[in-house]
Design an enzyme around this catalytic site. Structure first.
Site, PDB file in Angstrom:
ATOM      1  N   GLU A 126       7.217  -0.576  -7.585  1.00 31.73           N
ATOM      2  CA  GLU A 126       6.014  -1.072  -6.914  1.00 31.73           C
ATOM      3  C   GLU A 126       5.068  -1.690  -7.953  1.00 31.73           C
ATOM      4  O   GLU A 126       5.330  -2.781  -8.435  1.00 31.73           O
ATOM      5  CB  GLU A 126       5.387   0.031  -6.053  1.00 31.73           C
ATOM      6  CG  GLU A 126       6.319   0.408  -4.889  1.00 31.73           C
ATOM      7  CD  GLU A 126       5.805   1.507  -3.998  1.00 31.73           C
ATOM      8  OE1 GLU A 126       6.418   2.589  -4.031  1.00 31.73           O
ATOM      9  OE2 GLU A 126       4.800   1.310  -3.279  1.00 31.73           O
TER      10      GLU A 126
HETATM   11  C1  HEC Z   1       6.706  -4.884  -5.663  1.00 31.86           C
HETATM   12  C2  HEC Z   1       6.508  -4.501  -4.285  1.00 31.86           C
HETATM   13  C3  HEC Z   1       5.478  -3.436  -3.951  1.00 31.86           C
HETATM   14  C4  HEC Z   1       4.164  -3.377  -4.361  1.00 31.86           C
HETATM   15  C5  HEC Z   1       3.437  -4.332  -5.273  1.00 31.86           C
HETATM   16  C6  HEC Z   1       3.606  -2.214  -3.727  1.00 31.86           C
HETATM   17  N1  HEC Z   1       4.543  -1.591  -2.949  1.00 31.86           N
HETATM   18 FE1  HEC Z   1       4.253   0.045  -1.814  1.00 31.86          FE
HETATM   19  N2  HEC Z   1       6.232   0.087  -1.368  1.00 31.86           N
HETATM   20  C7  HEC Z   1       7.170  -0.826  -1.804  1.00 31.86           C
HETATM   21  C8  HEC Z   1       8.503  -0.339  -1.486  1.00 31.86           C
HETATM   22  C9  HEC Z   1       9.817  -1.027  -1.787  1.00 31.86           C
HETATM   23  C10 HEC Z   1       8.320   0.900  -0.829  1.00 31.86           C
HETATM   24  C11 HEC Z   1       9.408   1.840  -0.308  1.00 31.86           C
HETATM   25  C12 HEC Z   1       9.830   2.744  -1.426  1.00 31.86           C
HETATM   26  C13 HEC Z   1      10.912   3.733  -1.012  1.00 31.86           C
HETATM   27  O1  HEC Z   1      11.293   3.749   0.152  1.00 31.86           O
HETATM   28  O2  HEC Z   1      11.345   4.493  -1.873  1.00 31.86           O
HETATM   29  C14 HEC Z   1       6.870   1.116  -0.752  1.00 31.86           C
HETATM   30  C15 HEC Z   1       6.278   2.209  -0.125  1.00 31.86           C
HETATM   31  C16 HEC Z   1       4.910   2.386   0.011  1.00 31.86           C
HETATM   32  C17 HEC Z   1       4.276   3.388   0.842  1.00 31.86           C
HETATM   33  C18 HEC Z   1       5.012   4.388   1.716  1.00 31.86           C
HETATM   34  C19 HEC Z   1       5.169   3.866   3.139  1.00 31.86           C
HETATM   35  C20 HEC Z   1       6.130   4.692   3.932  1.00 31.86           C
HETATM   36  O3  HEC Z   1       6.320   4.403   5.122  1.00 31.86           O
HETATM   37  O4  HEC Z   1       6.726   5.617   3.397  1.00 31.86           O
HETATM   38  C21 HEC Z   1       2.914   3.273   0.672  1.00 31.86           C
HETATM   39  C22 HEC Z   1       1.843   4.101   1.348  1.00 31.86           C
HETATM   40  C23 HEC Z   1       2.717   2.201  -0.278  1.00 31.86           C
HETATM   41  N3  HEC Z   1       3.944   1.685  -0.654  1.00 31.86           N
HETATM   42  C24 HEC Z   1       1.476   1.797  -0.736  1.00 31.86           C
HETATM   43  C25 HEC Z   1       1.307   0.831  -1.720  1.00 31.86           C
HETATM   44  C26 HEC Z   1       0.023   0.556  -2.353  1.00 31.86           C
HETATM   45  C27 HEC Z   1      -1.286   1.232  -2.017  1.00 31.86           C
HETATM   46  C28 HEC Z   1       0.254  -0.441  -3.261  1.00 31.86           C
HETATM   47  C29 HEC Z   1      -0.742  -1.034  -4.246  1.00 31.86           C
HETATM   48  C30 HEC Z   1      -1.376  -0.081  -5.137  1.00 31.86           C
HETATM   49  C31 HEC Z   1       1.682  -0.781  -3.189  1.00 31.86           C
HETATM   50  N4  HEC Z   1       2.280   0.037  -2.262  1.00 31.86           N
HETATM   51  C32 HEC Z   1       2.301  -1.788  -3.918  1.00 31.86           C
HETATM   52  C33 HEC Z   1       6.913  -2.002  -2.463  1.00 31.86           C
HETATM   53  C34 HEC Z   1       5.711  -2.310  -3.068  1.00 31.86           C
END
Ligand code: HEC
Ligand code: HEC
Length: 324
Positions: A126
């Site tokens: 992320e």
């Molecule tokens: C590069 C892409 C990317 C970025 C940038 C990113 N995310 Fe994510 N996010 C993901 C992915 C892929 C998953 C799923 C991970 C997994 O399933 O293990 C996720 C999962 C999540 C979830 C869980 C949702 C669920 O249904 O379980 C949350 C809440 C979340 N991110 C919040 C954030 C926040 C707040 C930020 C900024 C600080 C952020 N993410 C930045 C790709 C990203």
């Protein structure tokens, strides 16, 4: 006229029956206007942070780069292009309505939204922030941020802190709700769902989809084996086994929340299906050992489309300048 009256009667009976079933395992989602009002400043700060690329080490990506709020909180393209690293990679989930979930991530390895936001900063898939101080020092140097943080965290002598960044983001994310036709339906409006959607709801029940897809997001409450009846074709990512190295947990994944599923293609942790009706048929096969016909899949999908809400376009508007 008589026929028409009968048809309506049948619809009403079917609708009421479905409501009784839904009431057992499903809670409606509402926009909590009191919460939004009480947290107005904190939400404003959280919104700024959500869209701000300076929260990543190289100042190149924001939360919104992947969780594109205008596209129902998902959009795997960036993730796919830049973060492969030769490893397995997962679909980007929506962030709408996630505050009601009991578990986070496809493997269900995280239990609270706060822990998940912390994880979103540190994990390599992320934001990939290896040194939080770089981000904190950067924000501290921006006067507008100092003002915003101090307005919200009045008694905090160190207002621009990592804890407060996470807290403000969490509050903003809590406000990302999308009430849908199904919520009107469960509160008594029979017309909120079409005849086909009501039929689809009954099929969803008859096929026992509810045994795993429960709660206000019709999922997100438990991990279950993906491939109960047949081995899931892609075994690269072993799911919860990556969290707890117990062979019994191989291929256990979080039961996907299904709100807005119509809008969050591709499907499954490994993005193997782009089409909702196909995804429904695969679920029938792999989880239940059932052949779901094309016509049944269409009706189930119609029912699932009743979970599509409206994007709160004002709430998610990207700030044009830092302090409004
Ligand atoms: C590069 C892409 C990317 C970025 C940038 C990113 N995310 Fe994510 N996010 C993901 C992915 C892929 C998953 C799923 C991970 C997994 O399933 O293990 C996720 C999962 C999540 C979830 C869980 C949702 C669920 O249904 O379980 C949350 C809440 C979340 N991110 C919040 C954030 C926040 C707040 C930020 C900024 C600080 C952020 N993410 C930045 C790709 C990203
Ligand atoms: C034994 C538990 C179980 C049953 C029964 C079950 N599912 Fe699932 N479902 C899951 C799991 C686990 C996932 C997540 C798989 C993944 O992430 O790859 C999932 C994912 C999905 C998805 C993909 C959502 C997305 O956003 O990627 C859809 C659609 C779906 N299920 C519909 C159904 C339907 C329709 C039925 C009934 C025919 C059903 N499921 C029955 C466990 C179950």
């Amino acid at each position: 006229m008589l026929l028409c009256g009968n048809a309506q009667e049948i619809n009403k009976t079917e609708a009421n029956k479905l409501r009784t079933i839904l009431e057992v395992f499903f809670n409606p989602v509402e926009t909590d206007t009191q919460f939004l009002l009480a947290n107005k400043n904190k939400i404003n700060l959280g919104r700024h942070l959500f869209f701000d690329e300076r929260l990543s080490t190289n100042a190149t990506i924001s939360c919104n780069s992947c969780h594109n709020l205008n596209a129902f909180g998902t959009n795997g393209s960036y993730y796919l292009d830049k973060h492969k690293n030769g490893k397995w990679f997962r679909d980007v989930p929506t962030l709408y309505n996630v505050h009601t979930l009991s578990i986070y991530n496809a493997d269900g390895g995280i239990n609270t939204l706060k822990d998940k936001i912390n994880d979103a900063f540190s994990n390599g898939f992320e934001m990939h922030v290896t040194d939080k101080n770089v981000i904190i020092d950067r924000l501290k140097a921006i006067e507008d941020y100092r003002i915003l943080f101090n307005q919200v965290y009045v008694d905090d002598t160190n207002a621009v802190s990592f804890n407060n960044i996470v807290d403000a983001l969490q509050t903003f994310i809590k406000g990302l709700t999308t009430p849908a036709p199904i919520d009107k339906f469960i509160k008594g409006d029979n017309k909120a769902l079409s005849k086909m959607q009501i039929q689809g709801g009954h099929i969803f029940n008859d096929k026992n989809c509810y045994s795993c897809h429960t709660g206000s997001n019709i999922g997100g409450q438990m991990i279950q084996k993906l491939g109960v009846e047949f081995n899931w074709p892609n075994q690269k990512d072993l799911g919860y086994y990556n969290i707890e190295r117990n062979p019994d947990y191989k291929m256990f994944f979080r039961v996907s929340p299904l709100r807005n599923v119509e809008k969050t293609s591709p499907y499954f942790h490994d993005r193997t299906s782009k089409n909702l009706e196909e995804a429904v048929q695969w679920m029938g096969k792999y989880e239940r050992g059932l052949d779901i016909s094309a016509s049944e899949a269409k009706k189930i999908s119609a029912f699932l489309k009743g979970l599509t809400g409206e994007i709160p376009s004002v709430y998610i508007k990207k700030p044009t300048k830092l302090v409004n």
